[in-house]
Design an enzyme around this catalytic site. Structure first.
Site, PDB file in Angstrom:
ATOM      1  N   CYS A 174       0.991 -15.095  -8.542  1.00  0.00           N
ATOM      2  CA  CYS A 174       2.401 -15.737  -8.361  1.00  0.00           C
ATOM      3  C   CYS A 174       3.368 -14.293  -8.693  1.00  0.00           C
ATOM      4  CB  CYS A 174       2.895 -16.546  -9.614  1.00  0.00           C
ATOM      5  SG  CYS A 174       2.028 -18.197  -9.571  1.00  0.00           S
ATOM      6  N   GLU A 175       3.179 -13.424  -7.530  1.00  0.00           N
ATOM      7  CA  GLU A 175       3.763 -12.520  -7.223  1.00  0.00           C
ATOM      8  C   GLU A 175       3.670 -12.100  -5.643  1.00  0.00           C
ATOM      9  OE1 GLU A 175       5.534 -10.324  -9.072  1.00  0.00           O
ATOM     10  OE2 GLU A 175       4.797 -11.013 -11.107  1.00  0.00           O
ATOM     11  N   ARG A 214      -4.628  -2.107  -7.557  1.00  0.00           N
ATOM     12  CA  ARG A 214      -4.290  -0.600  -6.891  1.00  0.00           C
ATOM     13  C   ARG A 214      -3.184  -0.788  -5.519  1.00  0.00           C
ATOM     14  NH1 ARG A 214      -7.301   2.177  -4.611  1.00  0.00           N
ATOM     15  NH2 ARG A 214      -6.450   4.111  -5.083  1.00  0.00           N
ATOM     16  N   TYR A 258      -0.022   1.160  -6.345  1.00  0.00           N
ATOM     17  CA  TYR A 258      -0.129   2.312  -5.645  1.00  0.00           C
ATOM     18  C   TYR A 258      -0.104   2.364  -4.172  1.00  0.00           C
ATOM     19  CZ  TYR A 258      -2.624   4.455  -9.714  1.00  0.00           C
ATOM     20  OH  TYR A 258      -3.190   4.811 -10.869  1.00  0.00           O
ATOM     21  N   GLY A 306     -11.202  14.279  -8.997  1.00  0.00           N
ATOM     22  CA  GLY A 306     -10.225  13.860  -8.071  1.00  0.00           C
ATOM     23  C   GLY A 306     -10.738  13.818  -6.520  1.00  0.00           C
ATOM     24  N   GLU A 343     -15.515  16.502 -13.209  1.00  0.00           N
ATOM     25  CA  GLU A 343     -15.463  15.141 -13.838  1.00  0.00           C
ATOM     26  C   GLU A 343     -15.091  14.311 -12.627  1.00  0.00           C
ATOM     27  OE1 GLU A 343     -13.222  16.450 -18.111  1.00  0.00           O
ATOM     28  OE2 GLU A 343     -12.252  15.807 -16.231  1.00  0.00           O
ATOM     29  N   PRO A 344     -15.863  13.788 -11.984  1.00  0.00           N
ATOM     30  CA  PRO A 344     -15.830  12.916 -10.628  1.00  0.00           C
ATOM     31  C   PRO A 344     -15.777  11.431 -11.276  1.00  0.00           C
ATOM     32  CG  PRO A 344     -18.189  13.704 -10.781  1.00  0.00           C
ATOM     33  CD  PRO A 344     -17.496  14.426 -11.936  1.00  0.00           C
ATOM     34  N   GLY A 345     -15.304  10.680 -10.896  1.00  0.00           N
ATOM     35  CA  GLY A 345     -15.376   9.225 -11.160  1.00  0.00           C
ATOM     36  C   GLY A 345     -15.058   8.233 -10.063  1.00  0.00           C
ATOM     37  N   ARG A 346     -14.208   8.368  -9.158  1.00  0.00           N
ATOM     38  CA  ARG A 346     -13.905   7.573  -8.142  1.00  0.00           C
ATOM     39  C   ARG A 346     -15.029   7.980  -7.293  1.00  0.00           C
ATOM     40  NH1 ARG A 346      -8.878   6.353  -6.319  1.00  0.00           N
ATOM     41  NH2 ARG A 346      -8.139   7.775  -7.450  1.00  0.00           N
TER      42      ARG A 346
END
Length: 435
Positions: free
Chosen positions: A362-363, A331, A335, A249, A291-294
């Site tokens: 189409c949003e 995202r 978010y 995180g 547990e790094p991902g980003r």
């Protein structure tokens, strides 16, 4: 040097470069939308994490949180760096198998693992299953008995610590869908069930407090809580906790308004907090897993688009539309995530206007960047959105029946496609006739 984030490289032609290659050339060669990764950045961040642990002389694993971006090629890079991976589905585990990833360096997360997923984990004898709930303890117990197998396990705990981040990214508070609550006694009950099963080896405890976090305090609090619990369980049950998994995180820089510390500085703070607390509680120092991902793949990724139409509404910011959008990066819509962009083929030019970068879907909510200063763009320009390496491709969809983009890895001036662009035929390949 890029005038907006100050960390991008620009060549003599005034173009953005990625891994030593002109971004406009990548767009021309592979088409757009395109996701390009600077592989050297991925390797460097893994090595930065490793260095902190080694300097602090602590046993460790850097377990890449593969939900951020999971492909065969990505897992192969992690394997080259002698890393560990965390998977959260049968699909991610199958990808690791296809990549030839070492099975003993895989942990399996998830709050509703299916029987089939757990059977796959047991059949391939992965390193550890991280148990999330009582149903899963029972299910894994049945599978191990049926297959006459054993498995290392950890317990995922909710330490009652809420991270300062988007509410959807908070996972460590008591009222969470993840893990066993410590305060209510759930965690201890889960431990007793595991210890009663001779087919399960209790390896350690895990907590993850959230994502895109900028302050170390929450991690330190969680680490202290895990150490205290490990010490209490050692005294009460004679249990030697071998691993404290503090999750990931660690926040990254998306825009000039973000000011995170270097990801490895979180790790240094966590290690020192654990060492101090372990000395206070007087028990053996466990290994520390993260547990790094980003923080590993986010800054290494770039989304390349071709500029198309423009809409000017008097009194409002113009819309500059690109040939991708929420289908390859949901995202911003999901978010309200913020990004910054450059015109890759005119990265050295002065900014002339402020625009909204809109997608083609189409949003009305399909706006990738709400306010971006750019040179005056023209149809055909290559626009690069920065730091899109995490949760872009992994959350991509075929909304509006648009194919998902290709992915290329760029390293040492060489580019290699690691995910093919979907074709229209791919879109209908699973469809069945009704009439």
């Amino acid at each position: 040097m890029d005038k907006q984030l100050g960390i991008q490289k620009i060549n003599a032609a005034g173009h953005l470069t990625i891994g030593g290659i002109d971004a406009a050339d990548l767009a021309h060669q592979f088409g757009t939308p395109l996701i390009a990764y600077d592989v050297a950045k991925i390797r460097q961040q893994i090595q930065n994490f490793n260095r902190v642990f080694e300097e602090d002389q602590v046993a460790y694993e850097v377990s890449y949180a593969s939900k951020a971006f999971a492909t065969v090629g990505m897992f192969q890079v992690v394997a080259q760096e002698e890393g560990h991976i965390d998977v959260v589905s049968g699909g991610e585990l199958y990808t690791a198998i296809k990549a030839g990833f070492p099975m003993d360096k895989i942990s399996f997360h998830g709050n509703n693992k299916s029987r089939a997923e757990l059977e796959m984990a047991v059949d391939h004898q992965i390193g550890v299953v991280i148990l999330d709930n009582f149903y899963e303890i029972q299910l894994l117990s049945e599978i191990l008995a049926e297959k006459d197998q054993t498995m290392n396990v950890m317990l995922r705990l909710t330490p009652g610590i809420s991270a300062h981040t988007h509410k959807y990214d908070q996972t460590g508070q008591e009222d969470s869908k993840f893990g066993f609550d410590i305060q209510s006694g759930q965690a201890e009950e889960a431990l007793q069930q595991v210890l009663a099963n001779h087919r399960m080896t209790m390896l350690g405890i895990h907590a993850h407090i959230g994502s895109q976090i900028f302050e170390v305090e929450g991690f330190v609090m969680a680490a202290n809580k895990l150490v205290d619990l490990a010490a209490d369980w050692q005294a009460k049950f004679g249990l030697n906790i071998q691993v404290l998994n503090v999750g990931g995180g660690f926040g990254i820089r998306y825009t000039k308004d973000d000011d995170p510390i270097a990801p490895e500085m979180f790790v240094d703070a966590i290690v020192k907090a654990v060492q101090k607390r372990v000395a206070l509680r007087q028990f053996n120092m466990p290994a520390i897993w993260i547990e790094p991902g980003r923080s590993i793949v986010g800054p290494a990724g770039y989304s390349l688009y071709t500029v198309g139409s423009r809409k000017v509404v008097p009194g409002h910011l113009p819309y500059v539309t690109v040939d991708g959008g929420m289908g390859d990066n949901i995202r911003p819509a999901l978010y309200q995530a913020d990004y910054e962009a450059v015109l890759a083929n005119r990265a050295a030019d002065e900014n002339e206007e402020t625009v909204r970068v809109a997608g083609k879907y189409c949003e009305s909510g399909d706006v990738l960047i709400q306010k971006q200063a750019l040179p005056k763009s023209q149809p055909g320009d290559t626009l690069a959105i920065l730091s899109t390496g995490a949760y872009g491709y992994s959350m991509a969809s075929n909304y509006n029946r648009n194919p998902r983009p290709a992915v290329v890895f760029v390293e040492n001036g060489q580019a290699k496609m690691v995910v093919k662009r979907e074709s229209y035929e791919d879109l209908v390949s699973l469809d069945q006739d009704y009439i």
